[in-house]
Motif scaffolding. Structure first.
Motif, short mmCIF file in Angstrom:
data_model
loop_
_atom_site.label_atom_id
_atom_site.label_comp_id
_atom_site.label_asym_id
_atom_site.label_seq_id
_atom_site.Cartn_x
_atom_site.Cartn_y
_atom_site.Cartn_z
N VAL A 67 -6.47 -2.53 8.78
CA VAL A 67 -5.05 -2.91 8.74
C VAL A 67 -4.80 -3.90 7.61
O VAL A 67 -5.72 -4.57 7.14
CB VAL A 67 -4.59 -3.53 10.08
N GLY A 68 -3.55 -4.00 7.19
CA GLY A 68 -3.19 -4.92 6.12
C GLY A 68 -3.30 -4.30 4.74
O GLY A 68 -3.66 -4.99 3.78
N SER A 69 -2.99 -3.01 4.63
CA SER A 69 -3.04 -2.32 3.34
C SER A 69 -1.90 -1.31 3.29
O SER A 69 -1.24 -1.04 4.30
CB SER A 69 -4.39 -1.62 3.16
N PRO A 70 -1.67 -0.69 2.11
CA PRO A 70 -0.62 0.35 2.04
C PRO A 70 -0.87 1.52 2.99
O PRO A 70 0.07 2.25 3.32
CB PRO A 70 -0.69 0.80 0.57
N ASN A 71 -2.11 1.71 3.43
CA ASN A 71 -2.41 2.80 4.35
C ASN A 71 -1.83 2.58 5.74
O ASN A 71 -1.89 3.48 6.59
CB ASN A 71 -3.92 3.00 4.46
N ASP A 72 -1.27 1.40 5.99
CA ASP A 72 -0.65 1.14 7.30
C ASP A 72 0.49 2.11 7.58
O ASP A 72 0.84 2.33 8.75
CB ASP A 72 -0.13 -0.30 7.37
N THR A 73 1.08 2.67 6.53
CA THR A 73 2.18 3.63 6.73
C THR A 73 1.71 4.89 7.44
O THR A 73 2.50 5.59 8.07
CB THR A 73 2.80 4.00 5.37
#
Length: 565
Positions: A67-73
């Motif tokens: 968590v805490g990255s652009p992949n959270d989307t």
């Protein structure tokens, strides 16, 4: 009515071939349980609706998220109400993503975690773990305890604010602890100590406790004298975390199955913990970086304290000049019986543990991981057993399935020396050996210059293949089959990171067929993470232990250079 002769002359109809999809759902479920790789389970989910419903249970049982990255989307697809896998999530491990720009990353991660906790079904989690050594959101912890009241694994960790009193106001708060069996206690300040005390006090059915103190990393560290027990009184850790059990001399000890102590001073606390815990029923003891650990072994060596059912002993220790820790360990191993998993990692010692203590457990020992060095930072100073001791261990411990030890020095570019070959011959006594880890790196002596990593790995592969061939030869001489499936060199330096270690090179036994159809073994290099999903995966756990002495291979370039890609 047809005659018997006519019945005999009647042609036999071909038996219908049974296909996998014709099997019952129960049998299909049993088959799918043997599929371990998540990528394979994902493919099974895409085959058909029935296999999707079967495979999704296993695929979603353990979920790990950065968590805490652009992949959270992408979490929106995972948390979609139509995702039938959400109801099967039992273990949730969260990591803070490694991103170049860490600005506002914690706030973004907290938002992602809150979204996960809000959309997960209630009361399904058995374990929730926050891995980074950084404070967890107090608001998210409140939400976790409100929605998940059947957890078996609870953690006492640092929080960004004190929410202990608010936690106690949660409706049916005591239900949170009804199923708790494992406690992970990681105190680094007084507030976390109070949090840990609440977990210990309210978890009457706890069976496993991990106590890892990290006060030296705190912004306002507490002195060791105040933290730890003295010769006259309990210290801050014991008198806070176990305050409900005071006075310790009259308390009912905890009936634990597993206990892990890390960075706890045991010089004067050994007798205290023997009052708090009934070690006679403990099956697993892990002691890591605990000063004065020899005092605990001395206490456990008493007839009234000696564990009756000890199966796992892991000991990682920086010894004193008198080697009291090594001496106490040797004495304890001779008295204890029935150990299946033995791990010893000693620094600042003059010798390895005595072979007599190891062969004491010859009937039960299945995993042996023994290392010792005078200086942990010196890659050339790991102690190696003499031939007589190593031969005795291999001959008298025939049930060993995994072994990790230092081997004598050997050159990759010359014929193997007698001492190395003798060690290989000793391994022929281990009929059930599956995983071999040689912690010392072969060199390219007599050359004074280091080899490029790519060439070094190629030569190492040849040595691993010779090891597989020698194992097969030993097995044939004993009229059995060789089970050796993994040969690894070096030591892993990974504890939590889900990536391959640069300090360990692993080879699995593959197959090659020559033009004449003859089958021979071949060594195939594999990553530290991927090796868990090969046939020998469950029997290669020894490679997961992070030793104090972990050195990179003696190559010219680092693992990230062009020569090593």
């Amino acid at each position: 009515m047809p005659s018997e002769a006519a019945a005999e002359n009647k042609p036999h109809l071909p038996r219908a071939r049974l296909r996998f999809m014709d099997l019952s759902v129960d049998i299909k479920t049993l088959v799918v349980q043997h599929v371990t790789r998540p990528t394979d389970l994902r493919k099974l989910c895409l085959v058909c609706k029935q296999l999707h419903e079967i495979s999704v249970r296993q695929l979603y049982n353990e979920v790990t998220i950065d968590v805490g990255s652009p992949n959270d989307t992408k979490l929106a697809a995972f948390l979609n109400a139509k995702n039938i896998g959400l109801q099967y999530v039992r273990k949730l491990d969260l990591y803070l993503a490694d991103v170049p720009d860490k600005c506002n990353q914690v706030q973004q991660a907290n938002f992602a975690i809150r979204m996960i906790l809000e959309l997960l079904p209630e009361n399904i989690l058995e374990k929730f773990s926050w891995h980074p050594w950084s404070p967890f959101s107090g608001e998210n912890l409140l939400l976790l305890y409100k929605k998940q009241k059947r957890m078996k694994w609870l953690e006492g960790i640092a929080l960004d604010k004190d929410v202990l009193e608010e936690l106690k106001k949660i409706p049916d708060f005591d239900k949170v602890f009804e199923n708790a069996r494992t406690l992970g206690l990681y105190p680094d300040c007084r507030e976390v100590l109070d949090f840990c005390h609440m977990l210990v006090e309210k978890s009457p059915k706890v069976e496993k406790i991990t106590l890892h103190a990290s006060f030296e990393e705190s912004e306002s560290p507490i002195s060791s004298r105040e933290l730890n027990d003295t010769s006259t009184a309990p210290g801050l850790i014991t008198r806070t975390m176990f305050s409900h059990m005071l006075p310790f001399s009259k308390c009912t000890p905890l009936a634990l199955k597993e206990i892990t102590l890390q960075k706890i001073s045991l010089r004067y606390a050994a007798s205290t913990y023997c009052k708090l815990i009934d070690f006679r029923s403990v099956k697993s003891i892990r002691i890591f970086a605990c000063a004065g650990a020899d005092a605990l072994f001395a206490e456990l060596s008493r007839s009234t304290m000696l564990p009756d059912k000890l199966e796992t002993l892991e000991f990682k220790h920086d010894d004193n000049p008198e080697n009291d820790g090594l001496e106490a360990l040797d004495g304890f191993l001779v008295l204890a019986t029935g150990i299946k998993v033995l791990t010893v990692d000693l620094s600042y010692v003059k010798s390895l543990p005595a072979a007599a203590g190891i062969v004491r457990h010859s009937r039960t020992l299945k995993q042996l991981n023994v290392h010792a060095s005078s200086m942990p930072d010196d890659c050339d100073e790991e102690h190696v057993y003499d031939y007589a001791s190593f031969s005795q261990i291999c001959k008298e411990c025939p049930n060993v399935e995994q072994i990790s030890v230092a081997f004598p020095n050997v050159s990759l570019v010359r014929s193997k020396n007698d001492s190395f070959i003798n060690f290989e011959n000793c391994l022929g006594e281990l009929a059930h050996l599956v995983t071999l880890n040689i912690s010392t790196w072969p060199n390219n002596s007599p050359s004074s210059t280091k080899l490029p990593r790519k060439i070094y790995e190629h030569l190492l592969m040849g040595m691993a293949q010779q090891g597989f061939e020698r194992s097969i030869k030993h097995a044939q001489e004993s009229k059995r089959a060789s089970k050796l499936a993994i040969i690894a060199f070096g030591c892993s330096d990974k504890v939590y990171d889900r990536e391959d270690s640069s300090n360990q090179i692993i080879f699995v036994k593959g197959k090659q067929i020559d033009p004449l159809g003859n089958e021979k073994p071949t060594a195939v290099q594999i990553g530290w993470c991927l090796r868990k999903f090969v046939d020998a995966g469950p029997k290669s756990e020894i490679l997961d232990f992070s030793l104090a002495r972990s050195c990179k291979p003696p190559t010219r370039e680092g693992p990230g250079s062009d020569d090593s890609d």
